[in-house]
Design an enzyme around this catalytic site. Structure first.
Site, PDB file in Angstrom:
ATOM      1  CD  GLU A  88       4.308  -4.155  13.197  1.00 42.49           C
ATOM      2  OE1 GLU A  88       5.173  -5.016  13.476  1.00 42.49           O
ATOM      3  OE2 GLU A  88       4.107  -3.752  12.035  1.00 42.49           O
ATOM      4  CD  GLU A  90       2.586  -4.574   8.304  1.00 40.89           C
ATOM      5  OE1 GLU A  90       2.606  -3.411   8.774  1.00 40.89           O
ATOM      6  OE2 GLU A  90       1.763  -5.425   8.665  1.00 40.89           O
TER       7      GLU A  90
END
Ligand code: T1G
Length: 695
Positions: free
Chosen positions: A124, A104
Site C-alpha cells: 500500500e 489482509e
C-alpha cells in the site's frame, strides 16, 4: 450469491472461489460475495471454509480503480473482521500475488497455506496509502514489530518460503490452490484444530514509535505513507484491537486524501498505459532471439548485459579483439552485480558469458541477427557508416536500431535501403540498470518494428515509451529546457547549491548540479558547443561559467571536482570554491545585478520550464500523451514518484496559474518563456493534461 465469489460445499468444507479477473481485485461485488459466503457456510453447518482465487492469483488487493470514489459497503476491514469472527475454521489458500487487502483477507483467516511460487506483501505505501483492512493490527501480532515494520514500510513482495519462515504462512504445498486448500482444511477438521483469530493474540510491547516515525519519514525522502503506517503499528501495540482498527482506518483515510496518493496511483496506471498504443493493437513483433550489439563501451556493454539477462543471445562487435575482450570484461563486471545479488546463479553467469555471448570484429557475424543495435560514437558520419554496413550484411527483416540520444533517426534510416526496418532504441546509462527505454519511431519505421522495440523492452524489463524524432526525443529535450532554466537562475542570482537543495527538498533524489557532476559536466559542455556551432537563436541567453569550469578540467565526480569538491567523498557535498567566482565574473561581464531567489520560486520556475517544454513535446506528437512524459521523467530523470510526474504535478497545481506565471516571466524573457500552444489551449478549454490522457 454474487458471481464474483462462487460458493460450493464439498463435504464439511464450504468453498469460496474468487472469480474477478484479471487479478481478483477486492471490488464491491467480491467483498459482498465473501460476506454472503461466510454467512451461508455457517447456515449450512459447514465445519470449515476455504477461500482461494481462480485464475492467475489470490486477491491482488483492494480495487484501486475505486480509489478516490465514495467507499461502498461492505468495507474491506469489516469483511476481514467478519471472516475472522466466524465460528468455523477459515483457511486461505494463496497463489500468484496476495497483496494488500488480499493478504489482509488471508490474515483475517485462521490458517494460511500457499503454493511455493506464491508471493505476498502489503504494498500500500507504494501507492501512497497504508494497509487499511487490519494489516497494521494483525501482522505485528503475528510476526512482531520489527518484521512488520520491514514488510509494511517497504511494501516489498515476499516469497512463500520467507513468508513461512516469518510465520505469515502455516504451510507451503505443491499443487493447485483449491486442492491444497481443501486438503489442509480437511486436515484441520480431522485434528479438531481450534479457530485461531489473530486479533485474539497478544499485541507486541510498545517501542519508541516517535523515533521510528522520524527515522522512516527521513528514509522516505518526503514520502508520507510509510511513516504514517508506523502510527498504525503503534495503535496495534497501544490500543485494544477494535480501537486499533478504528485508528488504522482514520490514518488510512488521511493518506487517501493526500496528493501523494493521487500522484502514486497515477504513476501506477501510467506505467501500464504507456505500453498500450492503438497503432500497435494486433501488430505482431518480429522474431527476437539473437541480437547484435555494435560497440562495447559503457552503453554497448550495458545493453548487451540487459539482453543476456533477458534470455537473448548477443553477438558483440568491436573494432579489435582487444577491444572486444575489454567489452566482455565490462559485461562480466555487470553480471557480477547480478550474481552477488543472487539474481543469477554461478552456472547461469558462466552460461551467459561463455555461451550466450559471442565476440567478433567482423560484421559478417551479424548475418543471422534478428535485431542489431549500435552504440558507437555519437557522430552522424560514424552512425551512417555503421548502418551502411548493416544494410549490406543483415538478413531481410532484421531490425536495425540506433542507441543515439539525440541524432536524427530519419537521417540514419535514409542511408539504408530499408528505412522501414530502422528504429531508435535510446537506453539510459547504465543500460542494464536504468528501466527507461525511449523507442524512437522514425517517419518510415514499420509498425511491426515498433512492436519489436516494445517486445525487446518487455523482455528486458524496461519501461518503454514511444518517442518521435527531434533533438533529445522526450526526456533529454525537456531536460535541456529545465536545466537551462536553472542556469539562468544562477546568472540572475541563485547559487547551484541553493538550487540543488531546493529541488532535493521538492523530492528529486539529486539536484541538477549534483546530477551533472555525477554524469560528467563534459556531456553538457559538448551539447552547448554543438548548439553554438549549429547556431543558437540570438534571443537565447548564453553563459560562460559552466564552460570555464570544464575548461579548467573539472568534469565532476570523475575528475574529483565539479560544482562540488569530491576530495572528501560524494556524500560530503562540499562546494567547489572556484565555482562562485566564475559565476560572479559571468554576471559582471553581462552587467547582471544578482537578486535573491526563494526556494519556492526556484522550484516553480524549474517545474514551469519542464511542464512548458513537455506541453510542446506532447503538442508536436513527439510524446503520444502527457502520461508518456510523466513515465519518462519518473523512470529516467529521478522525478519524485509521489508527485506522479511533471504533467500530473501541473494538473494538481492548476494549469491556469502555471500559464499565468509563464506569461509574467515572458515579459522579461519572451524567448525562453514563450507559452506552449497546447498549454494555452488546455487552459482556454478548462481542461487538464489528464483529460488528454483519456482522449
Ligand atoms: N486494482 C485494480 N486493478 C488492478 C489492481 C488492483 N489492485 N492490480 C492490478 N490491476 C490491473 C492492472 O491495472 C492491469 O489492468 C491488470 O490488472 C494487470 O495488472 C485496504 C487499500 C498484481 C503484481 O497495490 O502490483 O489493498 O491494464 O499489468 O504485471 O489495505 O498489478 O490490464 O486493464 O500490473 O502481472 C494493494 C497492485 C492495493 C497491487 C500484477 N495492491 N498491482 O502485475 O499485471 S491497496 C496492490 C500490482 C489495498 C488495502 C489497500 C500488479 C500485480 P489492465 P499488471 P502484472
Amino acid at each position: 450469491m454474487t458471481e464474483a465469489i462462487v460458493y460450493e460445499k464439498i463435504g464439511d468444507i464450504a468453498v469460496l472461489a474468487a472469480n474477478n479477473p484479471p487479478v481478483n481485485a477486492l471490488g464491491q461485488a467480491v467483498r459482498q460475495g465473501l460476506v454472503e459466503g461466510i454467512e451461508r457456510a455457517e447456515k449450512e453447518g459447514a465445519k470449515a471454509v476455504l477461500i482461494y482465487g481462480e485464475g492467475r492469483t489470490f486477491f491482488a488487493g483492494a480495487d484501486i480503480r475505486e480509489f478516490g470514489k465514495a467507499p461502498t459497503e461492505p468495507f474491506l476491514p469489516d469483511v476481514c473482521t467478519r471472516i475472522e469472527a466466524s465460528p468455523l475454521i477459515v483457511v486461505s489458500a494463496l497463489h500468484g500475488t496476495a497483496l494488500g487487502g488480499g493478504l489482509e483477507i488471508a490474515l483475517g483467516s485462521h490458517y494460511r497455506i500457499a503454493v511455493p511460487k506464491a508471493r505476498m506483501g502489503l504494498p500500500e505505501v507504494l501507492i501512497g496509502v497504508m494497509p487499511g483492512a487490519g494489516g497494521t493490527q494483525r501482522l505485528p501480532r503475528l510476526i512482531g514489530i520489527d518484521k512488520s515494520l520491514d514488510v509494511i514500510t517497504s511494501g516489498r513482495q515476499i516469497g512463500a518460503k520467507e513468508a513461512l519462515e516469518l510465520g505469515i504462512l502455516d504451510k507451503v504445498a505443491e499443487g493447485e490452490p483449491r486442492e491444497i486448500g481443501l486438503a489442509y482444511a480437511q486436515e484441520l477438521i480431522d485434528a479438531a484444530a481450534p479457530r485461531r483469530a489473530i486479533s485474539e493474540m497478544p499485541a507486541p510491547e510498545p517501542v519508541d514509535f516517535d523515533a521510528l516515525y522520524d527515522a522512516v519519514l527521513k528514509k522516505g525522502r518526503g514520502l508520507l505513507a510509510p511513516a504514517v503506517a508506523v502510527r498504525g503499528i503503534q495503535a496495534c501495540c497501544e490500543l485494544p484491537f477494535a480501537e486499533g482498527m478504528k485508528r488504522e482506518r482514520e490514518l488510512f483515510m488521511e493518506l487517501m486524501a493526500t496528493d501523494q496518493r493521487q500522484g502514486l496511483i497515477h504513476a501506477f496506471f501510467a506505467e501500464r498505459a504507456v505500453g498500450k498504443l492503438p497503432e500497435l493493437k494486433d501488430v505482431e513483433p518480429r522474431q527476437l532471439a539473437a541480437i547484435g550489439v555494435i560497440g562495447g563501451g559503457t552503453m554497448g556493454a550495458g545493453i548487451a548485459t540487459s539482453a543476456l539477462l533477458s534470455g537473448l543471445t548477443v553477438t558483440l562487435i568491436e573494432m579489435s579483439p582487444e577491444a572486444a575482450e575489454a567489452a566482455k570484461g565490462r559485461i562480466s563486471g555487470n553480471l557480477q552485480g547480478a550474481l552477488k545479488r543472487g539474481k543469477i546463479s554461478p552456472e547461469k553467469f558462466a552460461e551467459l558469458t561463455e555461451k550466450a555471448l559471442t565476440l567478433a570484429t567482423d560484421y559478417a557475424a551479424l548475418k543471422d541477427a534478428d535485431l542489431v543495435i549500435e552504440a558507437v560514437f555519437e557522430e552522424m558520419s560514424v552512425k551512417k557508416d555503421v548502418f551502411t554496413k548493416l544494410d549490406a550484411i543483415c538478413k531481410p527483416g532484421a531490425v536495425l536500431a540506433s542507441n543515439t540520444s539525440y541524432l536524427d533517426v530519419n537521417e540514419i534510416a535514409a542511408c539504408t535501403s530499408r528505412p522501414e526496418d530502422v528504429i531508435g532504441l535510446h537506453f539510459f546509462s547504465p543500460a542494464h540498470v536504468m528501466k527507461l527505454l525511449e523507442i524512437v519511431v522514425a517517419d518510415k519505421t514499420a509498425a511491426d518494428v515498433v512492436a519489436t522495440g516494445f517486445a525487446l523492452g518487455g523482455k528486458m524489463g524496461k519501461v518503454s515509451v514511444r518517442a518521435g524524432v527531434c533533438d533529445g526525443f522526450i526526456g533529454n529535450r525537456i531536460l535541456s529546457k529545465y536545466r537551462t532554466c536553472a542556469d539562468y537562475m544562477i546568472l540572475d542570482g541563485a547559487s547551484p547549491y541553493q538550487i540543488d537543495a531546493a529541488l532535493e527538498a521538492f523530492g528529486f533524489a539529486m539536484g541538477p548540479y549534483a546530477v551533472g557532476d555525477l554524469a560528467g559536466l563534459d556531456i553538457g559542455w559538448a551539447v552547448r558547443k554543438r548548439k553554438r556551432a549549429e547556431g543558437m537563436d540570438p534571443r537565447a541567453r548564453d553563459f560562460t561559467y559552466a564552460d570555464k569550469l570544464c575548461e579548467d578540467g573539472h568534469f565532476g565526480q570523475k575528475t574529483g571536482m565539479g560544482y562540488y569538491d569530491y576530495s572528501a567523498g560524494a556524500k560530503a557535498r562540499v562546494p567547489n570554491p572556484e565555482v562562485m567566482p566564475l559565476i560572479e565574473a559571468d554576471r559582471a561581464a553581462q552587467g547582471i545585478t544578482p537578486r535573491e531567489f526563494t526556494d519556492e520560486e526556484i522550484v516553480r520556475r524549474y517545474m514551469a520550464a519542464m511542464v512548458n517544454e513537455a506541453a510542446r513535446v506532447v503538442g508536436e506528437g513527439i510524446a503520444k500523451r502527457p502520461l508518456d512524459v510523466d513515465v519518462t521523467l519518473l523512470y529516467g530523470y529521478g522525478f519524485p514518484r509521489y508527485r506522479g510526474g511533471p504533467m500530473k504535478w501541473a494538473d494538481m497545481q492548476g494549469l491556469p496559474g502555471l500559464l499565468a506565471d509563464i506569461k509574467s516571466w515572458a515579459q522579461d524573457d519572451p524567448y525562453f518563456w514563450e507559452p506552449a500552444p497546447l498549454l494555452e489551449k488546455l487552459v482556454a478549454e478548462g481542461r487538464s493534461f489528464d483529460d488528454l490522457n483519456k482522449d
